[in-house]
Design a protein around this motif. Structure first.
Motif, short mmCIF file in Angstrom:
data_model
loop_
_atom_site.label_atom_id
_atom_site.label_comp_id
_atom_site.label_asym_id
_atom_site.label_seq_id
_atom_site.Cartn_x
_atom_site.Cartn_y
_atom_site.Cartn_z
N LYS A 1 -29.32 -108.70 61.12
CA LYS A 1 -29.36 -110.00 60.45
C LYS A 1 -28.35 -109.99 59.32
O LYS A 1 -28.39 -109.12 58.45
CB LYS A 1 -30.75 -110.29 59.89
CG LYS A 1 -30.85 -111.64 59.24
CD LYS A 1 -32.24 -111.97 58.80
CE LYS A 1 -32.27 -113.38 58.21
NZ LYS A 1 -33.61 -113.75 57.78
N ILE A 2 -27.42 -110.94 59.34
CA ILE A 2 -26.37 -111.01 58.34
C ILE A 2 -26.98 -111.56 57.05
O ILE A 2 -27.56 -112.65 57.04
CB ILE A 2 -25.21 -111.91 58.81
CG1 ILE A 2 -24.65 -111.41 60.14
CG2 ILE A 2 -24.12 -111.98 57.76
CD1 ILE A 2 -24.10 -110.01 60.13
N THR A 3 -26.85 -110.80 55.96
CA THR A 3 -27.45 -111.20 54.69
C THR A 3 -26.43 -111.74 53.70
O THR A 3 -26.79 -112.59 52.87
CB THR A 3 -28.19 -110.02 54.04
OG1 THR A 3 -27.29 -108.93 53.88
CG2 THR A 3 -29.37 -109.59 54.88
N ASP A 4 -25.18 -111.29 53.78
CA ASP A 4 -24.21 -111.71 52.77
C ASP A 4 -22.79 -111.48 53.26
O ASP A 4 -22.53 -110.54 54.02
CB ASP A 4 -24.44 -110.93 51.47
CG ASP A 4 -23.74 -111.54 50.28
OD1 ASP A 4 -23.34 -112.71 50.37
OD2 ASP A 4 -23.58 -110.83 49.27
N VAL B 1 -24.06 -116.31 57.48
CA VAL B 1 -25.19 -115.81 56.70
C VAL B 1 -26.49 -116.35 57.29
O VAL B 1 -26.63 -117.53 57.55
CB VAL B 1 -25.06 -116.22 55.22
CG1 VAL B 1 -26.28 -115.78 54.43
CG2 VAL B 1 -23.80 -115.62 54.61
N GLY B 2 -27.44 -115.42 57.54
CA GLY B 2 -28.73 -115.78 58.12
C GLY B 2 -28.79 -115.64 59.62
O GLY B 2 -29.86 -115.72 60.22
N GLN B 3 -27.66 -115.42 60.27
CA GLN B 3 -27.59 -115.30 61.71
C GLN B 3 -27.99 -113.90 62.17
O GLN B 3 -27.76 -112.91 61.48
CB GLN B 3 -26.16 -115.60 62.17
CG GLN B 3 -25.94 -115.54 63.66
CD GLN B 3 -24.49 -115.78 64.02
OE1 GLN B 3 -23.60 -115.62 63.19
NE2 GLN B 3 -24.25 -116.16 65.25
N VAL B 4 -28.61 -113.80 63.35
CA VAL B 4 -28.96 -112.50 63.94
C VAL B 4 -27.95 -112.22 65.06
O VAL B 4 -27.78 -113.04 65.96
CB VAL B 4 -30.40 -112.50 64.50
CG1 VAL B 4 -30.70 -111.18 65.18
CG2 VAL B 4 -31.38 -112.76 63.38
N ILE B 5 -27.28 -111.07 64.96
CA ILE B 5 -26.24 -110.69 65.92
C ILE B 5 -26.67 -109.45 66.67
O ILE B 5 -27.23 -108.52 66.08
CB ILE B 5 -24.90 -110.43 65.19
CG1 ILE B 5 -24.43 -111.69 64.48
CG2 ILE B 5 -23.85 -109.95 66.15
CD1 ILE B 5 -23.18 -111.49 63.67
N GLN B 6 -26.40 -109.41 67.96
CA GLN B 6 -26.70 -108.25 68.78
C GLN B 6 -25.42 -107.43 68.95
O GLN B 6 -24.46 -107.88 69.56
CB GLN B 6 -27.23 -108.70 70.14
CG GLN B 6 -27.66 -107.57 71.03
CD GLN B 6 -28.41 -108.07 72.24
OE1 GLN B 6 -29.30 -108.89 72.12
NE2 GLN B 6 -28.03 -107.58 73.40
N LEU B 7 -25.41 -106.22 68.37
CA LEU B 7 -24.25 -105.33 68.40
C LEU B 7 -24.51 -104.15 69.32
O LEU B 7 -25.63 -103.95 69.79
CB LEU B 7 -23.97 -104.79 66.99
CG LEU B 7 -23.81 -105.78 65.85
CD1 LEU B 7 -23.70 -105.04 64.54
CD2 LEU B 7 -22.59 -106.62 66.07
#
Length: 111
Positions: A97-100, A16-22
């Motif tokens: 951005k992972i929110t939950d 949670v809170g991390q930014v991932i490049q997909l």
């Protein structure tokens, strides 16, 4: 708490809170997205592994940005054959951005 989910045939670890490049996703910037293909969820020392997916669990995120990666060069060369070929490629990506991380059922060890 973290989760491993699948998107576009690849697996990603989400916190949670991390930014991932997909890989490129067809959503607008600011849209919410929900990944239902959750393979594993870990909380402290409890781990829940799906067969193949964890039931009733989702990873939610928000689209931040679209863009292209740095250029990679593909070079084909055969010596003494007068053959040389050069090509470049830039892959499209989406930053999320992972929110939950949601688990609808009870989180039990070993089930």
């Amino acid at each position: 708490m973290y989760a491993v989910f699948q998107s576009c045939g690849k697996q990603y670890k989400a916190i949670v809170g991390q930014v991932i490049q997909l890989e490129k996703l067809n959503f607008k910037i600011g849209d919410s997205i929900q990944f239902k293909d959750v393979l594993m969820i870990a909380q402290d020392k409890k781990i829940k592994i799906g067969t193949p997916f964890v039931l009733n669990s989702t990873v939610k995120g928000e689209i931040i940005n679209h863009g292209r990666d740095k250029k990679i060069k593909i070079i084909k060369f055969k010596r003494r054959k007068h053959y040389r070929k050069q090509q470049g490629h830039r892959q499209w990506f989406t930053k999320v951005k992972i929110t939950d991380i949601n688990i609808i059922e009870d989180f039990k060890v070993g089930t």
